[in-house]
Motif scaffolding. Structure first.
Motif, PDB file in Angstrom:
ATOM      1  N   SER A  41      11.608  -4.602 -25.224  1.00 50.91           N
ATOM      2  CA  SER A  41      10.694  -4.145 -26.274  1.00 50.91           C
ATOM      3  C   SER A  41      10.250  -2.715 -26.015  1.00 50.91           C
ATOM      4  O   SER A  41      10.242  -2.243 -24.869  1.00 50.91           O
ATOM      5  CB  SER A  41       9.459  -5.053 -26.357  1.00 50.91           C
ATOM      6  N   ASN A  42       9.908  -2.049 -27.078  1.00 49.42           N
ATOM      7  CA  ASN A  42       9.321  -0.716 -27.010  1.00 49.42           C
ATOM      8  C   ASN A  42       8.020  -0.731 -27.801  1.00 49.42           C
ATOM      9  O   ASN A  42       7.964  -1.249 -28.923  1.00 49.42           O
ATOM     10  CB  ASN A  42      10.257   0.339 -27.600  1.00 49.42           C
ATOM     11  N   GLN A  43       6.978  -0.200 -27.189  1.00 48.31           N
ATOM     12  CA  GLN A  43       5.670  -0.155 -27.854  1.00 48.31           C
ATOM     13  C   GLN A  43       5.176   1.281 -27.803  1.00 48.31           C
ATOM     14  O   GLN A  43       5.138   1.912 -26.742  1.00 48.31           O
ATOM     15  CB  GLN A  43       4.688  -1.084 -27.142  1.00 48.31           C
ATOM     16  N   SER A  44       4.801   1.818 -28.964  1.00 44.05           N
ATOM     17  CA  SER A  44       4.313   3.195 -29.022  1.00 44.05           C
ATOM     18  C   SER A  44       2.872   3.207 -29.513  1.00 44.05           C
ATOM     19  O   SER A  44       2.479   2.420 -30.371  1.00 44.05           O
ATOM     20  CB  SER A  44       5.195   4.037 -29.944  1.00 44.05           C
ATOM     21  N   TYR A  45       2.079   4.115 -28.940  1.00 45.07           N
ATOM     22  CA  TYR A  45       0.647   4.185 -29.212  1.00 45.07           C
ATOM     23  C   TYR A  45       0.290   5.556 -29.773  1.00 45.07           C
ATOM     24  O   TYR A  45       0.771   6.582 -29.307  1.00 45.07           O
ATOM     25  CB  TYR A  45      -0.166   4.010 -27.930  1.00 45.07           C
ATOM     26  N   GLN A  46      -0.608   5.555 -30.742  1.00 42.30           N
ATOM     27  CA  GLN A  46      -1.215   6.789 -31.212  1.00 42.30           C
ATOM     28  C   GLN A  46      -2.688   6.512 -31.510  1.00 42.30           C
ATOM     29  O   GLN A  46      -3.031   5.501 -32.132  1.00 42.30           O
ATOM     30  CB  GLN A  46      -0.537   7.316 -32.472  1.00 42.30           C
ATOM     31  N   LYS A  47      -3.550   7.409 -31.044  1.00 41.33           N
ATOM     32  CA  LYS A  47      -4.983   7.243 -31.271  1.00 41.33           C
ATOM     33  C   LYS A  47      -5.470   8.331 -32.218  1.00 41.33           C
ATOM     34  O   LYS A  47      -5.071   9.496 -32.101  1.00 41.33           O
ATOM     35  CB  LYS A  47      -5.733   7.323 -29.942  1.00 41.33           C
ATOM     36  N   ILE A  48      -6.337   7.957 -33.156  1.00 38.17           N
ATOM     37  CA  ILE A  48      -6.849   8.867 -34.176  1.00 38.17           C
ATOM     38  C   ILE A  48      -8.364   8.929 -34.039  1.00 38.17           C
ATOM     39  O   ILE A  48      -9.037   7.891 -34.011  1.00 38.17           O
ATOM     40  CB  ILE A  48      -6.466   8.388 -35.587  1.00 38.17           C
ATOM     41  N   ASP A  49      -8.931  10.130 -33.934  1.00 38.31           N
ATOM     42  CA  ASP A  49     -10.372  10.303 -33.764  1.00 38.31           C
ATOM     43  C   ASP A  49     -10.958  10.958 -35.009  1.00 38.31           C
ATOM     44  O   ASP A  49     -10.665  12.111 -35.308  1.00 38.31           O
ATOM     45  CB  ASP A  49     -10.648  11.162 -32.530  1.00 38.31           C
ATOM     46  N   GLU A  86     -12.348  17.906 -38.282  1.00 36.76           N
ATOM     47  CA  GLU A  86     -11.147  17.385 -38.911  1.00 36.76           C
ATOM     48  C   GLU A  86     -10.548  16.293 -38.037  1.00 36.76           C
ATOM     49  O   GLU A  86     -10.735  16.272 -36.819  1.00 36.76           O
ATOM     50  CB  GLU A  86     -10.127  18.517 -39.104  1.00 36.76           C
ATOM     51  N   GLU A  87      -9.815  15.430 -38.683  1.00 40.03           N
ATOM     52  CA  GLU A  87      -9.184  14.319 -37.970  1.00 40.03           C
ATOM     53  C   GLU A  87      -8.276  14.838 -36.862  1.00 40.03           C
ATOM     54  O   GLU A  87      -7.507  15.775 -37.057  1.00 40.03           O
ATOM     55  CB  GLU A  87      -8.381  13.483 -38.957  1.00 40.03           C
ATOM     56  N   THR A  88      -8.403  14.221 -35.660  1.00 42.05           N
ATOM     57  CA  THR A  88      -7.590  14.612 -34.507  1.00 42.05           C
ATOM     58  C   THR A  88      -6.745  13.436 -34.062  1.00 42.05           C
ATOM     59  O   THR A  88      -7.247  12.314 -33.943  1.00 42.05           O
ATOM     60  CB  THR A  88      -8.487  15.089 -33.345  1.00 42.05           C
ATOM     61  N   LYS A  89      -5.462  13.705 -33.813  1.00 41.63           N
ATOM     62  CA  LYS A  89      -4.536  12.655 -33.419  1.00 41.63           C
ATOM     63  C   LYS A  89      -3.897  12.986 -32.080  1.00 41.63           C
ATOM     64  O   LYS A  89      -3.686  14.151 -31.747  1.00 41.63           O
ATOM     65  CB  LYS A  89      -3.419  12.480 -34.454  1.00 41.63           C
ATOM     66  N   SER A  90      -3.561  11.933 -31.351  1.00 45.61           N
ATOM     67  CA  SER A  90      -2.721  12.109 -30.174  1.00 45.61           C
ATOM     68  C   SER A  90      -1.260  12.066 -30.603  1.00 45.61           C
ATOM     69  O   SER A  90      -0.940  11.697 -31.724  1.00 45.61           O
ATOM     70  CB  SER A  90      -2.990  10.998 -29.161  1.00 45.61           C
ATOM     71  N   LYS A  91      -0.384  12.437 -29.696  1.00 46.13           N
ATOM     72  CA  LYS A  91       1.029  12.191 -29.915  1.00 46.13           C
ATOM     73  C   LYS A  91       1.312  10.707 -29.674  1.00 46.13           C
ATOM     74  O   LYS A  91       0.502   9.998 -29.093  1.00 46.13           O
ATOM     75  CB  LYS A  91       1.869  13.047 -28.968  1.00 46.13           C
ATOM     76  N   PHE A  92       2.467  10.243 -30.112  1.00 39.62           N
ATOM     77  CA  PHE A  92       2.884   8.881 -29.804  1.00 39.62           C
ATOM     78  C   PHE A  92       3.370   8.811 -28.359  1.00 39.62           C
ATOM     79  O   PHE A  92       4.100   9.686 -27.893  1.00 39.62           O
ATOM     80  CB  PHE A  92       4.004   8.415 -30.744  1.00 39.62           C
ATOM     81  N   ASP A  93       2.939   7.776 -27.656  1.00 36.48           N
ATOM     82  CA  ASP A  93       3.403   7.517 -26.294  1.00 36.48           C
ATOM     83  C   ASP A  93       4.200   6.225 -26.308  1.00 36.48           C
ATOM     84  O   ASP A  93       3.708   5.188 -26.783  1.00 36.48           O
ATOM     85  CB  ASP A  93       2.214   7.403 -25.340  1.00 36.48           C
ATOM     86  N   ASN A  94       5.420   6.262 -25.809  1.00 40.90           N
ATOM     87  CA  ASN A  94       6.286   5.081 -25.803  1.00 40.90           C
ATOM     88  C   ASN A  94       6.304   4.428 -24.425  1.00 40.90           C
ATOM     89  O   ASN A  94       6.428   5.112 -23.412  1.00 40.90           O
ATOM     90  CB  ASN A  94       7.723   5.481 -26.185  1.00 40.90           C
ATOM     91  N   LYS A  95       6.191   3.111 -24.424  1.00 41.42           N
ATOM     92  CA  LYS A  95       6.283   2.350 -23.187  1.00 41.42           C
ATOM     93  C   LYS A  95       7.240   1.180 -23.405  1.00 41.42           C
ATOM     94  O   LYS A  95       7.118   0.450 -24.389  1.00 41.42           O
ATOM     95  CB  LYS A  95       4.910   1.846 -22.743  1.00 41.42           C
ATOM     96  N   PHE A  96       8.174   1.023 -22.479  1.00 44.50           N
ATOM     97  CA  PHE A  96       9.172  -0.036 -22.576  1.00 44.50           C
ATOM     98  C   PHE A  96       8.745  -1.232 -21.724  1.00 44.50           C
ATOM     99  O   PHE A  96       8.132  -1.082 -20.664  1.00 44.50           O
ATOM    100  CB  PHE A  96      10.541   0.473 -22.118  1.00 44.50           C
TER     101      PHE A  96
END
Length: 338
Positions: free
Chosen positions: A28-36, A42-52
């Motif tokens: 499996s691959n799981q990717s995370y992005q957090k939005i503040d 203005e809305e601030t986002k992280s990049k996507f981080d992928n974890k296998f």
């Protein structure tokens, strides 16, 4: 937050002359992005981080004389961490160094017996759970001359060792009377040291960080009874109508870890143990009626009463106090089989 998940799964099973073997696995691959949206104009986002992640499991069983069966299973899981353990609290910044997957290894072996009168299932298990994320609440935490009234300890590398024995059985005492029972005894403890951060729950700022870690070795896992047993009866008044009752006993139930006390005990060269809560007993009861239609379909009516005698007991405890278990509750249901 945005969490994307992709996975593949496969399983193989082979049976011949009472012998069965199986294997399964997944990737499996799981990717995370957090939005503040709170702390910025203005809305601030992280990049996507992928974890296998992955898991693999296998097992085998062998049945002798259609009554005796021995079996065993073994498995390993690499599970991606939860989002709260990937980011620095109250920011869109990834934690550095990044948190590795949780690692879970489990092995189980057992014996089954079954005939027209008696069915028995006995098994032993061992589970090692490493690099686990867990959180504990605390009050009045002092650091650098400042007292924080409400904080959370965020542990990022907790290890646990679970081992135990389990038994369950069913007996047809009479044609209309069944006896059933179960029992389990476990030895569940933390193992090893874990880095941790302390978060102020008012500002969500990290006010302290210990990268070396706090040793939790030997501390018992809380809020789950490590000794249980029960007995039950089911009586058929008529073939379609039955009544049943179960007596359940729960013991060796410990409160959750109080991290401040763990640290104090560690500095004093002692092994901390959480408080052991009082054992308790709960009786459940139920009534079932099955109506068989002409077309062969079944309509089943079921009613349950949990904690029939309204036993008062503590089901868990943490830094915020004791929690009562549920009093008497009831529910009804209808099942239609076709």
């Amino acid at each position: 937050e945005k969490i994307n998940y992709q996975g593949v799964f496969g399983q193989f099973e082979y049976s011949l002359d009472g012998f069965t073997v199986f294997a399964q696995g997944s990737l499996s691959n799981q990717s995370y992005q957090k939005i503040d949206r709170w702390n910025y104009a203005e809305e601030t986002k992280s990049k996507f981080d992928n974890k296998f992640g992955f898991n693999i499991k296998g097992g085998a069983s062998y049945t002798i004389d259609d009554a005796h069966t021995i079996f065993g299973n073994i498995g390993y899981y690499s599970r991606q961490p939860f989002l709260d353990n990937v980011f620095v609290s109250n920011t869109v910044n990834f934690l550095e160094p990044s948190v590795d997957n949780e690692k879970i290894f489990g092995v189980e072996a057992g014996y089954k017996y079954s005939d027209e009168i008696l069915a028995v299932n006995f098994n032993a298990y061992l589970t090692n759970w490493d690099n686990r994320f867990t959180a504990y609440g605390a009050r009045d935490y002092s650091v650098g001359g400042t007292v924080y009234q409400d904080v959370t300890y965020l542990f990022t590398g907790v290890g646990q060792r679970h081992k135990g024995l389990e038994l369950e059985f069913d007996v047809n005492v009479l044609s209309n009377l069944k006896l059933r029972g179960y029992g389990s005894i476990g030895d569940w403890k933390y193992d090893g040291a874990s880095p941790y951060r302390v978060r102020d729950n008012e500002s969500f700022d990290i006010v302290f960080e210990d990268t070396k870690g706090q040793d939790l070795t030997g501390v018992r896992v809380g809020n789950a009874a490590q000794t249980t047993f029960g007995l039950g009866l089911k009586y058929y008044i008529i073939p379609a109508l039955s009544i049943d009752a179960d007596y359940n006993h729960y013991a060796r139930l410990y409160g959750n870890v109080e991290v401040d006390d763990v640290i104090k005990s560690s500095l004093a060269g002692e092994v901390y143990q959480p408080e052991e809560l009082k054992a308790y007993n709960v009786v459940d009861a139920g009534l079932s009626y099955t109506y068989t239609m002409k077309n062969g379909h079944n309509l089943k009516l079921r009613g349950n009463v949990k904690n029939l005698f309204n036993e008062n007991y503590f089901s868990r405890k943490d830094n915020f106090g004791y929690y009562y278990g549920l009093g008497t509750t009831w529910n009804t249901g209808v099942t239609y089989n076709f």
